[in-house]
Each structure stands twice: as C-alpha cells, then as structure tokens.
Design a protein around this motif. Structure first.
Motif, PDB file in Angstrom:
ATOM      1  N   ALA A  70      -2.330   8.659  -6.143  1.00 33.44           N
ATOM      2  CA  ALA A  70      -1.403   7.586  -6.548  1.00 33.44           C
ATOM      3  C   ALA A  70      -1.378   7.401  -8.056  1.00 33.44           C
ATOM      4  O   ALA A  70      -0.316   7.213  -8.657  1.00 33.44           O
ATOM      5  CB  ALA A  70      -1.799   6.280  -5.857  1.00 33.44           C
ATOM      6  N   ALA A  95       3.720   7.030  -5.634  1.00 33.42           N
ATOM      7  CA  ALA A  95       2.500   6.281  -5.940  1.00 33.42           C
ATOM      8  C   ALA A  95       2.350   5.084  -5.006  1.00 33.42           C
ATOM      9  O   ALA A  95       1.261   4.818  -4.483  1.00 33.42           O
ATOM     10  CB  ALA A  95       2.521   5.812  -7.395  1.00 33.42           C
ATOM     11  N   LEU A 144       1.429   6.160  -1.479  1.00 29.68           N
ATOM     12  CA  LEU A 144       0.017   6.529  -1.382  1.00 29.68           C
ATOM     13  C   LEU A 144      -0.892   5.304  -1.427  1.00 29.68           C
ATOM     14  O   LEU A 144      -1.956   5.281  -0.808  1.00 29.68           O
ATOM     15  CB  LEU A 144      -0.354   7.491  -2.519  1.00 29.68           C
ATOM     16  N   ASP A 145      -0.475   4.285  -2.198  1.00 27.63           N
ATOM     17  CA  ASP A 145      -1.293   3.076  -2.325  1.00 27.63           C
ATOM     18  C   ASP A 145      -0.357   1.866  -2.415  1.00 27.63           C
ATOM     19  O   ASP A 145       0.025   1.455  -3.510  1.00 27.63           O
ATOM     20  CB  ASP A 145      -2.180   3.164  -3.569  1.00 27.63           C
TER      21      ASP A 145
END
Length: 593
Positions: A343, A372, A375-376
C-alpha cells in the motif's frame, strides 16, 4: 450506503496464524500442499475448540480466532506448533508447511462474526514478526501469561510494525522443552539490527562543534534536539529519539553503519562553527544505504541571537528535509518492481504521478491511490491524497465528470478525517478539498489551524491555510501564510499554489503589480494553468493594460471555452465583494457575460 449490520465491541485475545511461504509451496506442489494444509487446519481447528476459542475469519492459508483468555490462546498456539512440527518431520527440508502465529489482547469490533480493528491489525503484525513455526505475542499479552505458563519468553524489544503508529513491545514464546542454548540463540537473533520502518525513517546525529570552544557544545546539542523535535511533528516520518542518536556523539561514524544500527534510511549530520561574534551552522541529509547526499544548506547569524537562530535553523531544516525525503522515497518506489508493491509503495507512486500535474499523470495517480486504499482501507493519508487529486483533476479542467469527482473528493476527504485527526498532512489535504468543493470553508480553516499547530514546519498547512484565510476575507493574513510556506520549502513542486494564492490575495487588496509578479511565478512552472491565466488577466485589466488582458483572455478561452462573467460566482469560493471585483476585471478584459 447499505446497512453493514450490527457492530459490537469486546476485549479478546486475538490469535492470527498464517502459512509461511504458501505461494511458493503451492507453486511447487499444489495437490500435496493443499492436502497438507487441510490436515494442519484440522489440527488447528480442533485445538482452537478445545481451548475455548472461536474462529472468526479464514482466507486460504490464514486463520483469525478470538479467545476469552490470553492463557488459552498462548497454550493453543504452542500446542499447535508442536503438532505441526511433528507433522513436518517426515517431509523434505524444502516442503514443510509452517505457520507463524501472533497473539495480542485488544479491543475489537465484531460484525457478523468477523473481527475488525487495531487489535486485529496488531495480531497480524505480530504474526509477521514470528519465525516459521514460532509464536510472537505483544507486551500486554506477556503481562497476562508470564507468571501462569511454564514457558520461556524471549524479549524481542520494541518493534515498529507496518501501519501501526506506536512501536510495540514483543516477545517470542518458547515451549518448555526448548533448550537454554536455543533460547540464547533467539536472544542473539532479537538483537540483530532493527528492520526499516514502513515509512521514511531518519536519524539526526550530534552536530560537530568546530568552534574550538567547548562552551559552544551545549548549543550544538541543543540545535540537534530542536531539529529532532521539529521533525517529530511530521507524522509521515519515523524519527529516532535523541538518546539513541547521541550514542554516536564524539565518534567517527560510518553513515551506512549508522543506518543499519538504527534501522533508518536517512541520516542528517551537521556542524557548528563560531568565528568572533558570528556563528555558522551547516547540515546535510544523506541516504544511508547509498551514501548519496540529498540536501545540504548552511545558516549564518549573530552570536547574541543564538537561540533565535537555533529556532530558525530547526524550522528551516525540518521544512526542507520533508520534501527531500519525499522525493527520494518516490524515486525509490519507482525503481521497485510492480509485483512487489504494497500500500505504501502504491501511495508513493501515486504521489510522484500527482506532482507531475498533467492530465495523464493525474489519472495514473488516482489509479495508484485506489490500489493503496484497496490494500489498506484504513490508510488515512492515501484517502486524503485521493481526495486532493480528484479535486485537482476537477480544478484543472481534466475531469470527464466534474460533479462525480467533486462528490467523491468530499467522500474520500471525510473518510480520511474519520480515520485520522492527528496527522497534519491528512488534515491539510482533506481541508483543501472541503475548501474548494463544499461550503465548509470555516471547518476547513479550523482543520488547517490544527495542521499548523501539529506541524508548524509542514508546508501544506500554511499554503492551504493561506487560501482559506483569503476566501474568508483575511487577505493580509493569507499573504503571511503563503510567504511562510515559501520560506519553508521554496523548491517544492506544490509551492506554485502559494504563488497563486499570493496573486489572488494581492489582487483583492489592490496590489495589482505584485499580483502580476506572483502570477508570473505560477505560469513559469505551469504555462497552461487556467487559474494563473485568469488572475493575470484580471491584474492587467485593473492596471489598464487592455492589450495584455485581452491576450490572457484568448489563452483562457482556449483552455476553458465555457468561461463567462456570470459563471465566476459558481466557480469561485470568494466573498461577494471579492467576486464582484473579479467580475469587473473580467468584463474589462472582454470576457462575455
């Protein structure tokens, strides 16, 4: 937005387990690996049930469970690892199916049986620290089990783990049968150099006193402490504490070794020299891995103003280092293969694209920010940056759906603010979006005041704070804010927006010549920036330079054919009297009604 279901909270021992090298094992032998994993999951599921745990989430090779007791969780983990070791004993050395297990006691959110929250994140990070076949627990878990369980615990020290702001104390759990020698080996392993944090990391070494005057030693040390304090306000940096940095005082140092010993990517070193009543301070920022010099500067002042000079240097160094580090981090991310992105690397790639300020690069940046966030989802800064980039795309006329970009920008900005209210850059970027895309300028102004308080050396708070002050009519204060941003970071690519803010503030105050000079600074970097052309046109018109004003209007009309005098109010956030002044200037320049 759809109903996400009822959410409850409780304090539990979170148990996170994951197979080490699962992708490699599946690539080598899919059938054998799946069979082995199924056998081990049967063992683990049984033990979790026997120790009164509950499996909350599973995803392929990972298991997340909750226990009402830390003792039960740790006993379950150790017994499971013992059983897995026995199952692996008959396998080839490169084919064992080994789990890493992490355990943390924390408050979690429960929705539809799944676990969420920082307690879950911490357990997952502890799992990633554990060695294959090992168990790693947090300090709070250790406090609950150390006097109850007949096991050896190896203190791994304080660890900085991914996406967790505060470092955590960690311990490795060794089964009672493990030898004392093995435990000592684990201690030696724990004392190896710390891993690099997931955000830019920096150590400020003691400055060298080159004055030949021992009495100046206190000033050199104080200078370093001020710089460390100033840098620590920037939440995007991991800054080594003074006590660790000062272990190198008086020593000849190898910068690469310092980077390894302290677990940092960047090192700042400097010197102080006194000559008569004058004093000179020099500093340089170095990439610890390569030894490359990223930034250097020096400062001169009078000895009688020594403490004022100390404050000035600390502020200037902190303001200059942040963009230098950011640029170095973006270049580093570009060199990484895309298959290895996490991320933060996606975020850095997005930043690099965003600051190109072109249509294609802006679209590319939005794509990286989306990655990003996927991913998070709790990456507050990525949400704030996504919001700011969508706002940029709309403001520069690059959006295919301006209203959609506007609403999404506000959505991402408010999401970032819900996640994080103590990060100056998150506040600044979210506030700029609210300033230009909503009617919440007063809220944005208060957020920017807080950003400046949290990080007085952060350029973004001063730039966007200058804009909100001007929009609210405080043009002289706005000029002070923008000039502060220019002093802090004159070479940053975003400094164009300070020049633009100055141009508008001077225009509203009737300083048309000064407004033209500031607008020229904008257009020198971005010749097709329509707002820079608009304020140039307006200043020329009010000065009576009609030929120059009409030439600027021709350029504006090519870039934004829909521009009309009556559209100014819809497009601009200024006060009524300031909009009226802009409209007067636009009419003089020949803009259609």
């Amino acid at each position: 937005m759809s109903d996400l279901g009822e959410v409850s909270r409780k304090l539990v021992a979170v148990f996170a387990a994951d197979v080490e090298g699962y992708s490699r094992l599946m690539g080598a032998d899919e059938v054998g690996t799946l069979k082995g994993l199924t056998q081990r999951r049967a063992i683990l599921d049984r033990l979790i049930g026997e120790y009164r745990g509950r499996i909350a989430n599973t995803a392929g090779d990972s298991v997340l469970a909750e226990f009402g007791s830390a003792v039960d969780a740790v006993q379950c983990a150790v017994e499971a690892q013992t059983a897995f070791a026995e199952a692996n004993s008959s396998l080839a050395p490169d084919r064992p199916i080994s789990f890493r297990i992490g355990i943390h006691i924390g408050d979690v959110m429960i929705r539809a049986g799944d676990l969420f929250g920082e307690g879950v994140n911490l357990a997952a990070r502890l799992q990633s620290i554990a060695k294959p076949g090992g168990v790693c627990i947090s300090g709070v878990t250790y406090d609950q089990v150390r006097k109850v369980l007949p096991m050896a615990f190896v203190d791994l020290g304080v660890q900085q783990v991914k996406n967790i702001q505060e470092p955590i104390r960690t311990y490795e759990v060794n089964a009672p049968s493990e030898t004392r020698e093995a435990a000592h080996a684990r201690v030696s392993e724990a004392e190896s150099p710390p891993p690099l944090p997931d955000k830019p990391s920096i150590a400020v070494l003691p400055f060298q006193n080159m004055s030949g005057d021992p009495d100046q030693e206190y000033f050199a040390d104080g200078m370093v402490e001020e710089i460390i304090t100033a840098l620590s306000r920037n939440k995007q940096l991991f800054v080594i504490a003074r006590n660790s940095s000062f272990t190198f005082k008086g020593k000849a140092v190898d910068i690469k070794q310092v980077g390894r010993d302290l677990g940092v990517r960047y090192v700042l070193e400097g010197s102080v020299r006194k000559s008569g009543s004058r004093i000179r301070i020099a500093g340089q920022l170095i990439d610890a891995a390569s030894g490359a010099h990223l930034w250097a500067d020096r400062y001169d002042g009078a000895l009688e103003d020594i403490f004022a000079l100390q404050d000035q240097v600390a502020s200037s160094v902190a303001g200059a280092i942040a963009p230098s580090v950011s640029q170095a981090e973006m270049e580093r991310a570009k060199r990484k293969p895309t298959s290895n992105l996490d991320a933060y690397d996606c975020y850095l790639r997005a930043e690099a694209a965003h600051f190109e300020y072109t249509r294609d690069a802006t679209d590319r940046a939005i794509g990286f920010y989306r990655q990003a966030i996927a991913l998070d989802p709790q990456f507050a800064l990525a949400n704030a940056a996504m919001a700011a980039t969508m706002s940029t795309r709309r403001a520069w006329g690059w959006s295919t759906d301006p209203e959609a970009d506007k609403s999404q920008a506000i959505m991402y900005a408010k999401a970032a603010l819900r996640m994080e209210r103590k990060d100056a850059l998150v506040l600044a970027r979210s506030a700029l979006v609210l300033t230009f895309n909503s009617d919440e300028v007063e809220l944005a102004d208060s957020l920017l005041d807080e950003a400046v308080r949290l990080d007085p050396n952060g350029m973004s708070g001063w730039i966007w704070g200058g804009w909100t002050k001007s929009i609210l009519g405080a043009h002289r204060t706005a000029i002070d804010y923008h000039q502060r941003a220019l002093r802090l970071s004159p070479l940053d690519v975003r400094i164009t927006f300070a020049h633009e803010g100055l141009a508008f503030a001077h225009f509203f105050l009737g300083n048309y010549e000064e407004g033209l000079r500031c607008a020229a600074d904008v257009l020198r970097h971005h010749p097709t920036h329509v707002q820079g052309l608009r304020i140039t046109m307006a200043c020329h018109a009010m000065l009576g330079n009609m030929e120059a004003a009409q030439k600027s209007w021709q350029q504006v009309a090519l870039l934004s054919p829909s521009d009309r005098v009556t559209e100014t109010r819809r497009r601009s956030p200024w006060r009524d009297q300031d909009i009226a002044k802009l409209q007067e200037a636009y009419r003089l320049a020949g803009v259609p009604e």
